[in-house]
Design an enzyme around this catalytic site. Structure first.
Site, short mmCIF file in Angstrom:
data_model
loop_
_atom_site.label_atom_id
_atom_site.label_comp_id
_atom_site.label_asym_id
_atom_site.label_seq_id
_atom_site.Cartn_x
_atom_site.Cartn_y
_atom_site.Cartn_z
N CYS A 6 0.91 -1.14 -0.03
CA CYS A 6 -0.03 0.05 0.10
C CYS A 6 0.88 1.34 0.09
O CYS A 6 0.61 2.33 -0.58
CB CYS A 6 -0.77 0.13 1.34
SG CYS A 6 -0.09 -0.32 2.73
N HIS A 112 -1.41 0.44 6.81
CA HIS A 112 -2.07 0.82 5.53
C HIS A 112 -1.89 2.25 5.30
O HIS A 112 -1.99 3.15 6.19
CB HIS A 112 -3.58 0.58 5.71
CG HIS A 112 -4.25 1.02 4.46
ND1 HIS A 112 -3.90 0.29 3.15
CD2 HIS A 112 -5.27 2.01 4.08
CE1 HIS A 112 -5.00 0.86 2.32
NE2 HIS A 112 -5.77 1.70 2.88
N ASN A 127 -7.86 6.03 -2.15
CA ASN A 127 -7.37 4.74 -1.48
C ASN A 127 -7.39 3.63 -2.40
O ASN A 127 -8.24 3.22 -3.16
CB ASN A 127 -8.50 4.56 -0.46
CG ASN A 127 -8.08 3.45 0.88
OD1 ASN A 127 -7.13 2.51 0.49
ND2 ASN A 127 -8.78 3.61 1.69
#
EC number: 3.4.19.12
Length: 356
Positions: A6, A112, A127
């Site tokens: 991520c 994250h 995202n």
């Protein structure tokens, strides 16, 4: 999103291009680990702190899952002349800058990372867990960031000039409208699976609690019911016929016994007048039998005057039934005779009714 990379997706979404690979970020992480090791060694390689540092995981800036620390991300952005400032720090909050006047934010919660950036004149949540960009209005941006902070996210303001990108140039000329929020990756598949399970449970409940509504089944049940009803009626009719037959035989035998009894009684013995409709039929038959008996007696008297006594005795003996002759009849013959007598009694009764 591939694996847990991520941080890589966060950087590339911020810069709007494939600028960093996992290998490049790993090199930055290893460089940071080496610099930290050298600083720890300055206090002495035999010190307790240094030995504890070496006993820790191989790297504090990355792991095998693809996670990279904030130090790796900050060093990677320095290549492009960009700097990260903590959004909720006292120094930044003292500036009183409105979030809509910034260009981008990087958000982190545990392992994250994701980017919130302005493209053109609109804000988007980039995202990597979403199936597409999520449009954020100017009025909702401050509330969105406050909500992330409430959930435990760390928010960093990106300072500096971002590289030019095609999306930013296009959205400078037009504004987009988003009718529906993009779903999370895997959310649609999970909803489809839940709906299938729910439909299966509902169908099973309907099967258990409700009867099967099939016309073929109803037609078959109706046919079976009609067949059972016809058989029941047939059995009732057969029972009625058998009952009528038994009553007819009983009346016939009763009439026969009364005929024999009347033949042995004197002529002046009156018959009983207290009888039902069934007894009146037997009385009519009894009257006819008495009349036939009297006529037969008169014929025998006339024959006795014309023939010798021997012939008279032979005639009398032949006209009188033997005591055991009736006993030689079979049950079937007796039943047939009784039925004939019953039918004859009925016909005589009908004839007498017509004469009246």
């Amino acid at each position: 999103q591939e694996g847990s990379l991520c941080a890589q997706h966060c950087l590339n979404n911020l810069l709007q291009g494939e600028y960093f690979s996992p290998v490049e970020l790993s090199s930055i992480a290893q460089q940071l680990d080496e610099e930290e090791r050298m600083r720890m060694a300055e206090g002495g390689v035999s010190s307790e702190e240094y030995r504890t540092f070496l006993q820790q995981q191989p790297s504090v800036n990355m792991d095998d899952s693809g996670f990279f620390s904030i130090q790796v991300i900050s060093n990677a952005l320095k290549v492009w002349g960009l700097e990260l400032i903590l959004f909720n720090s006292p120094e930044y909050q003292s500036l009183g800058i409105d979030p809509i006047n910034e260009k981008s934010f990087i958000c982190n919660y545990k392992e994250h990372w994701f980017t919130v950036r302005k493209l053109g004149k609109q804000w988007f949540n980039l995202n990597s867990l979403l199936m597409g960009p999520e449009l954020i209005s100017d009025t909702y941006l401050a509330l969105f960031l406050a909500q992330l902070q409430q959930e435990g996210y760390s928010i960093f303001v990106v300072k500096g000039d971002l590289p030019d990108c095609e999306a930013d140039q296009l959205l400078q000329m037009i504004r987009v409208q988003q009718m529906q929020r993009p779903k999370l990756i895997g959310e649609e598949a999970a909803q489809s699976r839940d709906q299938r399970l729910l439909r299966g449970d509902v169908d099973q409940a309907i099967e258990v609690n409700q009867p099967f509504d099939g016309t073929g089944m109803l037609d078959e049940d109706e046919e079976n019911f009609q067949r059972a009803l016809a058989l029941s009626r047939q059995e009732i009719d057969m029972e009625d016929e058998e009952a009528d037959l038994r009553r007819a035989i009983q009346l016939s035998m009763q009439g026969s016994r009364q005929g024999e009894l009347s033949g042995s009684l004197p002529q002046n013995v009156p018959q009983s007048s207290h009888s039902s409709q069934t007894d009146s039929l037997s009385s009519e038959e009894l009257r006819r039998r008495r009349q036939a008996y009297f006529e037969k007696q008169q014929q025998q008297l006339q024959q006795q005057d014309q023939t010798p006594n021997v012939q008279d005795q032979a005639t009398l003996s032949s006209s009188t039934p033997e005591p055991g002759a009736g006993n030689d009849m079979s049950e079937e013959d007796m039943l047939q005779a009784a039925m004939n007598m019953s039918l004859e009694s009925v016909r005589n009764h009908l004839n007498s009714e017509e004469e009246k």
